[in-house]
Design an enzyme around this catalytic site. Structure first.
Site, PDB file in Angstrom:
ATOM      1  N   HIS A 112       0.711  -1.235  -0.010  1.00 37.93           N
ATOM      2  CA  HIS A 112      -0.109   0.069  -0.029  1.00 37.93           C
ATOM      3  C   HIS A 112       0.881   1.463  -0.108  1.00 37.93           C
ATOM      4  O   HIS A 112       0.670   1.945  -0.841  1.00 37.93           O
ATOM      5  CB  HIS A 112      -1.069   0.057   1.326  1.00 37.93           C
ATOM      6  CG  HIS A 112      -1.807   1.205   1.108  1.00 37.93           C
ATOM      7  ND1 HIS A 112      -2.990   1.178   0.841  1.00 37.93           N
ATOM      8  CD2 HIS A 112      -1.668   2.489   1.856  1.00 37.93           C
ATOM      9  CE1 HIS A 112      -3.618   2.312   1.154  1.00 37.93           C
ATOM     10  NE2 HIS A 112      -2.676   3.062   1.726  1.00 37.93           N
ATOM     11  N   GLU A 113       1.748   1.186   0.966  1.00 34.72           N
ATOM     12  CA  GLU A 113       2.573   2.477   1.003  1.00 34.72           C
ATOM     13  C   GLU A 113       3.610   2.574   0.074  1.00 34.72           C
ATOM     14  O   GLU A 113       4.059   3.578  -0.469  1.00 34.72           O
ATOM     15  CB  GLU A 113       3.487   2.602   2.192  1.00 34.72           C
ATOM     16  CG  GLU A 113       2.562   2.448   3.536  1.00 34.72           C
ATOM     17  CD  GLU A 113       1.598   3.662   3.606  1.00 34.72           C
ATOM     18  OE1 GLU A 113       1.974   4.745   3.016  1.00 34.72           O
ATOM     19  OE2 GLU A 113       0.372   3.281   4.483  1.00 34.72           O
ATOM     20  N   HIS A 135       1.868   4.543  -2.955  1.00 34.47           N
ATOM     21  CA  HIS A 135       1.931   5.855  -2.617  1.00 34.47           C
ATOM     22  C   HIS A 135       3.583   6.544  -3.048  1.00 34.47           C
ATOM     23  O   HIS A 135       3.520   7.654  -3.411  1.00 34.47           O
ATOM     24  CB  HIS A 135       1.835   6.391  -1.205  1.00 34.47           C
ATOM     25  CG  HIS A 135       0.423   6.179  -0.724  1.00 34.47           C
ATOM     26  ND1 HIS A 135      -0.760   6.669  -1.570  1.00 34.47           N
ATOM     27  CD2 HIS A 135      -0.134   5.524   0.401  1.00 34.47           C
ATOM     28  CE1 HIS A 135      -1.925   6.240  -0.690  1.00 34.47           C
ATOM     29  NE2 HIS A 135      -1.574   5.702   0.451  1.00 34.47           N
TER      30      HIS A 135
END
Length: 377
Positions: A29-30, A33
């Site tokens: 997920h990170e 980003h």
């Protein structure tokens, strides 16, 4: 001593798989980003797996601090110019930067770059789930049974509706079904909600009205769940149970469909909770996820990976909710900014973030309470 050792083994058997799965999902997920932010020209100050004090870490040549922190219940990417992990801009710091440095901050990026960077996290979770499902379907295959009725339970909703052995289910509420699992998935989250089943009997199409009954079932690990059931079963002869193995392109398509099924089932469940047809006690938190991780790990790697895929979809979907402090809340702010032509004021955003934090904290307390009552109640 024996009881203590058993408890320690049980806890270890749950916590280790839980931390491994959660760390994987948070990292992906990170990383979504991080990658899109970097590609957009936004500087990254910190990439952290976990919260709280740093355990280990290093700083790369771009100035990003990569670290693993003490509390393994999430993670974050902090961009240049951010005040905290929630990407709230540090306005005082940004004002002191040169125009070039300001352009590398998250707040100084264009609306499109900010939106793409924020959306990349949940999208990465969906992509991870698709990859996991596709890998499992291509290597191990997928159990499939035709939606053919082998038997009807006495005094069940199906019997009252006139469903008979040998009926082939074609669609439910106009939604085509291809496997018996499609039927179970649709019915299970809609107890006491009337529906129409289209079936084929003796070469003719017949529509029957049916209302699933609310039933409590217990799985092989003793976990109890309330679901909707209509009282039909299939077997090897009627359903032609088989393991279907897919080519890589077919597995990707099936993996995408599986993710979509999880999304639609989640919304159907939430809709049933709102309308009072299902209880909210099935919303689980970290304790229940840890328990499920240990249970799946005891079955095997494929079962643990399947759980990871389901959780990855759930994390992606949760983060897209329009709640401030979550990715969906940021995207909502950007949508408002696009309409207004300017961002919301700092005071308005601050209030919204406080409300969002309260909502998320309340949800965490509620799901944790559900976990505790489910396990120890």
């Amino acid at each position: 001593m024996t009881a203590l050792a058993g408890l320690f083994g049980s806890v270890t058997g749950e916590i280790v798989p839980f931390i491994l799965i959660l760390s994987l999902l948070v990292f992906v997920h990170e990383m979504g980003h991080y990658l899109v932010g970097r590609w957009s020209g936004i500087g990254v100050s910190v990439f952290s797996i976990g919260f709280g004090p740093e355990l280990i870490g290093r700083t790369d040549r771009h100035g990003t601090r990569w670290k693993i922190s003490l509390i393994p219940l999430g993670g974050y990417v902090k961009f240049y110019g951010d005040e905290d992990a929630a990407s709230r801009p540090d306005l005082q710091k940004i004002e002191g930067l040169s125009p070039e440095e300001r352009g590398r901050t998250f707040a100084g990026a264009t609306l499109g770059r900010r939106a793409a960077t924020v959306a990349a996290g949940p999208i990465a979770n969906f992509l991870l789930a698709i990859v996991i499902f596709a890998t499992l379907f291509s290597i191990y295959g997928r159990p499939v049974a035709d939606p053919v009725v082998a038997s009807v339970a006495p005094a069940s909703a199906a019997e009252r509706a006139g469903v008979k052995p040998g009926d082939l289910l074609l669609a439910i509420d106009g939604n085509p079904v291809q496997t018996f699992e499609d039927v179970r998935r649709y019915v299970s989250v809609r107890p006491e909600i009337p529906m129409t089943i289209s079936l084929r009997r003796d070469g003719a199409t017949v529509d029957v009205a049916i209302t699933p009954e609310r039933k409590e079932i217990t799985d092989g690990f003793g976990n109890k769940t309330e679901v909707g059931q209509i009282g039909i079963l299939t077997d090897d002869k009627a359903g032609k149970f088989r393991m279907v193995q897919y080519s890589v392109p077919e597995a990707v398509v099936q993996g995408t469909r599986e993710c979509w099924n999880i999304v639609t089932s989640t919304f159907s469940y939430l809709g049933s909770v709102i309308t009072g047809h299902m209880k909210a006690d099935q919303l689980g938190g970290p304790i229940r996820v840890a328990q499920a991780s240990g249970q799946m790990a005891s079955i095997g790697v494929s079962a643990l990976l399947q759980l990871a895929a389901v959780l990855s979809v759930s994390i992606g979907l949760l983060n897209l909710m329009p709640i401030p402090v979550l990715d969906g809340g940021h995207l909502f702010f950007y949508a408002v900014e696009a309409v207004r032509g300017r961002p919301l004021g700092p005071r308005t955003q601050e209030i919204a973030f406080r409300i969002g934090f309260a909502i998320v904290l309340t949800l965490m307390v509620f799901t944790t309470w559900n976990d505790i009552t489910a396990r120890f109640g």
